[in-house]
Design an enzyme around this catalytic site. Structure first.
Site, PDB file in Angstrom:
ATOM      1  N   ILE A  89       0.868  -1.190   0.000  1.00  0.00           N
ATOM      2  CA  ILE A  89       0.000   0.000   0.000  1.00  0.00           C
ATOM      3  C   ILE A  89       0.901   1.236   0.000  1.00  0.00           C
ATOM      4  O   ILE A  89       1.711   1.419   0.913  1.00  0.00           O
ATOM      5  CB  ILE A  89      -0.930  -0.014   1.240  1.00  0.00           C
ATOM      6  CG1 ILE A  89      -1.847  -1.243   1.200  1.00  0.00           C
ATOM      7  CG2 ILE A  89      -1.761   1.266   1.315  1.00  0.00           C
ATOM      8  CD1 ILE A  89      -2.814  -1.305   0.036  1.00  0.00           C
ATOM      9  N   ASN A 103      -5.125  -5.214   7.705  1.00  0.00           N
ATOM     10  CA  ASN A 103      -4.736  -6.383   6.912  1.00  0.00           C
ATOM     11  C   ASN A 103      -4.834  -7.630   7.785  1.00  0.00           C
ATOM     12  O   ASN A 103      -4.703  -7.552   9.005  1.00  0.00           O
ATOM     13  CB  ASN A 103      -3.280  -6.214   6.435  1.00  0.00           C
ATOM     14  CG  ASN A 103      -2.791  -7.386   5.619  1.00  0.00           C
ATOM     15  OD1 ASN A 103      -3.487  -7.875   4.717  1.00  0.00           O
ATOM     16  ND2 ASN A 103      -1.589  -7.864   5.917  1.00  0.00           N
ATOM     17  N   HIS A 105      -2.976 -11.346   8.160  1.00  0.00           N
ATOM     18  CA  HIS A 105      -1.799 -12.086   7.719  1.00  0.00           C
ATOM     19  C   HIS A 105      -1.835 -13.488   8.337  1.00  0.00           C
ATOM     20  O   HIS A 105      -2.095 -13.628   9.536  1.00  0.00           O
ATOM     21  CB  HIS A 105      -0.525 -11.355   8.154  1.00  0.00           C
ATOM     22  CG  HIS A 105       0.710 -11.995   7.605  1.00  0.00           C
ATOM     23  ND1 HIS A 105       1.095 -11.835   6.293  1.00  0.00           N
ATOM     24  CD2 HIS A 105       1.602 -12.838   8.165  1.00  0.00           C
ATOM     25  CE1 HIS A 105       2.195 -12.542   6.079  1.00  0.00           C
ATOM     26  NE2 HIS A 105       2.530 -13.150   7.198  1.00  0.00           N
TER      27      HIS A 105
HETATM   28  C1  GRF Z   1      -5.486 -15.231   3.660  1.00  0.00           C
HETATM   29  O1  GRF Z   1      -4.796 -16.303   4.182  1.00  0.00           O
HETATM   30  C2  GRF Z   1      -5.030 -13.963   4.317  1.00  0.00           C
HETATM   31  O2  GRF Z   1      -4.535 -14.148   5.583  1.00  0.00           O
HETATM   32  C3  GRF Z   1      -3.917 -13.502   3.413  1.00  0.00           C
HETATM   33  O3  GRF Z   1      -4.302 -13.892   2.133  1.00  0.00           O
HETATM   34  C4  GRF Z   1      -5.175 -15.012   2.194  1.00  0.00           C
HETATM   35  C5  GRF Z   1      -6.377 -14.698   1.385  1.00  0.00           C
HETATM   36  O4  GRF Z   1      -7.158 -15.812   1.149  1.00  0.00           O
HETATM   37  N1  GRF Z   1      -3.626 -12.109   3.600  1.00  0.00           N
HETATM   38  P1  GRF Z   1      -8.598 -15.619   0.497  1.00  0.00           P
HETATM   39  O5  GRF Z   1      -8.392 -14.943  -0.849  1.00  0.00           O
HETATM   40  O6  GRF Z   1      -9.416 -14.800   1.427  1.00  0.00           O
HETATM   41  O7  GRF Z   1      -9.148 -17.005   0.305  1.00  0.00           O
END
Ligand code: GRF
Length: 189
Positions: A89, A103, A105
């Site tokens: 970003i 976010n 993670h």
């Molecule tokens: C998730 O594991 C999230 O933690 C990460 O990216 C992934 C996205 O998965 N930032 P989805 O597209 O929501 O299935």
């Protein structure tokens, strides 16, 4: 007046879909738009049942600060939620929305964060490092990957028998369980 949420996502979209589902009938929180940089992303179709408009953009759009900001501001967002969005970003966005970008993670930051640490790469690294625990972090977004102040973490014990797929499944479960709730709390709604 309901709080407005914009989601940024570029992948499968299970989190984006779950967020839409959870808030679908909540009068206090509305998902106003999905911003997506990948025209082939699964998340695009996942928005259809919810009538959430999709704004597709490329690198040049993202770098065109004034017009990109205008596009975002048109939804009057109270919160921008990154749900599987891989680009960094830029400063102009972080500065325009202080503590209004979060976010999720799939690791216990500060471990296993940073550029290139996403999806199966994270789970692979966790197994290689023989970590005893793993989990998710929800955090405010700064100009650096995965470094903003944490909002929430949830964790579980890693079993000796856990494969990357097992970890991915356990992480996804935690994400579905806690991300919408964290959004609600940050919004105070
Ligand atoms: C998730 O594991 C999230 O933690 C990460 O990216 C992934 C996205 O998965 N930032 P989805 O597209 O929501 O299935």
């Amino acid at each position: 007046m309901p709080k407005h949420v914009i989601i940024f996502a570029s992948g499968t979209g299970s989190n984006a879909e779950n967020i839409c589902k959870v808030f679908e009938h909540n009068p206090n929180i509305q998902v106003k738009a999905l911003f997506c940089n990948n025209p082939n992303a699964g998340v695009i179709n996942k928005m259809k049942p919810f009538g959430v408009p999709v704004y597709l953009f490329n690198k040049a759009d993202f770098e065109n600060e004034a017009s990109f900001l205008e596009q975002i501001q048109s939804y009057e967002p109270d919160l921008i939620v990154l749900a599987g969005f891989l680009w960094l970003i830029p400063a102009y966005l972080v500065n325009a929305f202080p503590r209004k970008i979060i976010n999720i993670h799939p690791a216990l930051l500060p471990k296993f964060g940073g550029k290139g640490m996403y999806g199966h790469h994270v789970h692979h690294a966790v197994i290689e490092a023989k970590e005893k625990e793993h989990g998710i972090t929800i955090h405010f977004v700064t100009e650096k990957y995965d470094e903003g102040p944490p909002i929430f973490q949830a964790r579980f014990d890693v079993q000796d028998t856990d494969t990357e797929a097992d970890l991915a499944r356990k992480i996804s479960k935690l994400e579905m369980q806690y991300f919408p709730e964290a959004i609600r709390r940050v919004l105070g709604a």
